[in-house]
Enzyme design. Structure first.
Site, PDB file in Angstrom:
ATOM      1  N   ASP A  34      26.658  -1.814 -12.383  1.00  0.00           N
ATOM      2  CA  ASP A  34      27.251  -1.386 -11.118  1.00  0.00           C
ATOM      3  C   ASP A  34      28.150  -0.166 -11.362  1.00  0.00           C
ATOM      4  OD1 ASP A  34      27.447  -1.868  -8.374  1.00  0.00           O
ATOM      5  OD2 ASP A  34      29.334  -2.944  -8.579  1.00  0.00           O
ATOM      6  N   HIS A  35      28.411   0.603 -10.304  1.00  0.00           N
ATOM      7  CA  HIS A  35      29.305   1.786 -10.359  1.00  0.00           C
ATOM      8  C   HIS A  35      29.605   2.317 -11.758  1.00  0.00           C
ATOM      9  CE1 HIS A  35      30.495   1.683  -6.154  1.00  0.00           C
ATOM     10  NE2 HIS A  35      30.559   0.378  -6.255  1.00  0.00           N
TER      11      HIS A  35
ATOM     12  N   HIS B 204      35.646  -2.113  -0.773  1.00  0.00           N
ATOM     13  CA  HIS B 204      35.796  -2.968  -1.951  1.00  0.00           C
ATOM     14  C   HIS B 204      37.106  -3.745  -1.839  1.00  0.00           C
ATOM     15  CE1 HIS B 204      33.134   0.225  -3.947  1.00  0.00           C
ATOM     16  NE2 HIS B 204      32.433  -0.883  -3.958  1.00  0.00           N
ATOM     17  N   GLY B 205      37.124  -4.986  -2.322  1.00  0.00           N
ATOM     18  CA  GLY B 205      38.354  -5.795  -2.277  1.00  0.00           C
ATOM     19  C   GLY B 205      38.386  -6.644  -1.017  1.00  0.00           C
TER      20      GLY B 205
ATOM     21  N   HIS C 204      27.879  -2.502  -0.329  1.00  0.00           N
ATOM     22  CA  HIS C 204      29.012  -2.768  -1.223  1.00  0.00           C
ATOM     23  C   HIS C 204      30.162  -3.366  -0.419  1.00  0.00           C
ATOM     24  CE1 HIS C 204      27.843  -0.577  -5.021  1.00  0.00           C
ATOM     25  NE2 HIS C 204      26.820  -0.369  -4.209  1.00  0.00           N
ATOM     26  N   GLY C 205      31.034  -4.093  -1.105  1.00  0.00           N
ATOM     27  CA  GLY C 205      32.193  -4.663  -0.410  1.00  0.00           C
ATOM     28  C   GLY C 205      31.817  -5.837   0.458  1.00  0.00           C
TER      29      GLY C 205
ATOM     30  N   ASN D  53      26.483  -6.838  -2.504  1.00  0.00           N
ATOM     31  CA  ASN D  53      27.348  -7.038  -3.665  1.00  0.00           C
ATOM     32  C   ASN D  53      28.533  -7.953  -3.343  1.00  0.00           C
ATOM     33  OD1 ASN D  53      25.717  -5.094  -4.755  1.00  0.00           O
ATOM     34  ND2 ASN D  53      27.348  -3.624  -5.174  1.00  0.00           N
TER      35      ASN D  53
ATOM     36  N   THR E   7      34.781  -9.552  -5.460  1.00  0.00           N
ATOM     37  CA  THR E   7      36.153 -10.045  -5.277  1.00  0.00           C
ATOM     38  C   THR E   7      36.184 -11.558  -5.041  1.00  0.00           C
ATOM     39  OG1 THR E   7      36.725  -7.899  -4.353  1.00  0.00           O
ATOM     40  CG2 THR E   7      38.272  -9.693  -3.952  1.00  0.00           C
TER      41      THR E   7
END
Ligand SMILES: [Zn+2]
Length: 295
Positions: free
Chosen positions: A82-83, A180-181, A208-209, A230, A233
């Site tokens: 990932d990333h 994200h988060g 994402h996120g 994805n 968290t």
């Protein structure tokens, strides 16, 4: 079975209206829990790694965990990076046995981003693995990269078309309003944009996120072409809390295997819940059959 390439898998997901869940592994226990969750639902799964996790362990260890878990299983498993911004690390992963790699050069202007991503295209071709790249900046914190809400730029469908046409991606990561988060309040996901980008690119989208989005949001995004979702968290929290909770409830039990087993089960149940929510249940067999047909 051996690890599978992400490209045909996400194509199958997009064509059949489901998404493959992608979880960021922490250790062998979480890796095995992902594969067991997928197995229990006859679903494919993506075990993904952040650059930070690879630096903590090593390529060799992570590949051995994912291969060991996948070998004894009948469902398709992808090992995805990932990333990543570091071309050297990307190549090392492809060489070590990852079946999908992601370049995140989204912080650079379009041309530079495309240039770097094309170099990763060459690496992916050389090793025969799937590839994900990102255009537009997804807000929030991923590893140690921070993108402020004000700095995040939603992806333009025309740019997305140019980008994807040049790269032949397994998955396209783009900014559509997720972060994200954890979310403070309900995120504004731009479903029209997801649809427009998918139409323009014809490429499976990576959402994402995923942590904290509602079931309705997932369903709408998946119906519009999000084929990889994805989750990171959420896992981090369950991983820590399940361990601590077990000890709180059983303060005199110092048998480590019982503690990590409680943690394992909590993670496995979390994974199974997402896999089912994204429509992955029962998809392993038809996908594998379609691979055989085209082979
Ligand atoms: Zn991400």
């Amino acid at each position: 079975m051996p690890l599978v390439n992400m490209k045909p898998l996400l194509r199958d997901a997009m064509d059949n209206g489901y998404a493959v869940a992608a979880f960021n592994l922490v250790d062998y226990g979480t890796t095995r829990a992902m594969v067991e969750a997928a197995e229990s639902l006859n679903a494919p799964v993506i075990c993904q790694t952040s650059a930070k996790t690879i630096k903590y362990w090593s390529h060799k260890e992570i590949v051995s965990w994912v291969r060991t878990a996948a070998e004894d299983s009948a469902v398709p498993v992808v090992l995805h990076l990932d990333h990543c911004k570091d071309l050297e690390m990307i190549e090392e992963c492809a060489k070590a046995g990852w079946t999908s790699i992601m370049i995140d050069a989204s912080e650079y202007p379009f041309e530079e981003n495309l240039e770097m991503s094309k170099r990763v295209r060459d690496i992916a071709d050389r090793y025969g693995v799937g590839m994900e790249a990102e255009l537009g900046q997804i807000m929030g914190v991923e590893d140690d990269m921070v993108v402020a809400e004000s700095a995040s730029v939603l992806t333009d469908p025309e740019d997305a078309r140019k980008f994807c046409d040049a790269l032949d991606l397994a998955a396209f990561a783009c900014a559509v309003g997720t972060a994200h988060g954890f979310y403070r309040g309900e995120p504004v996901v731009d479903f029209d944009r997801i649809e427009a980008i998918n139409k323009a690119t014809g490429t499976p989208m990576a959402l994402h996120g995923g942590t904290g989005l509602s079931d309705e949001t997932f369903a709408k995004a998946i119906a519009r072409g999000s084929a990889k979702v994805n989750i990171s968290t959420n896992l981090k929290h369950v991983f820590v809390e399940s361990f601590v909770d077990y000890h709180r409830k059983n303060p005199d039990d110092f048998e480590p295997l019982r503690v990590i087993d409680a943690q394992y089960k909590a993670c496995r149940d979390l994974f199974a819940g997402f896999i089912e929510k994204f429509g992955g249940k029962g998809r392993a067999e038809p996908f594998l059959a379609s691979l055989k047909e085209t082979a």
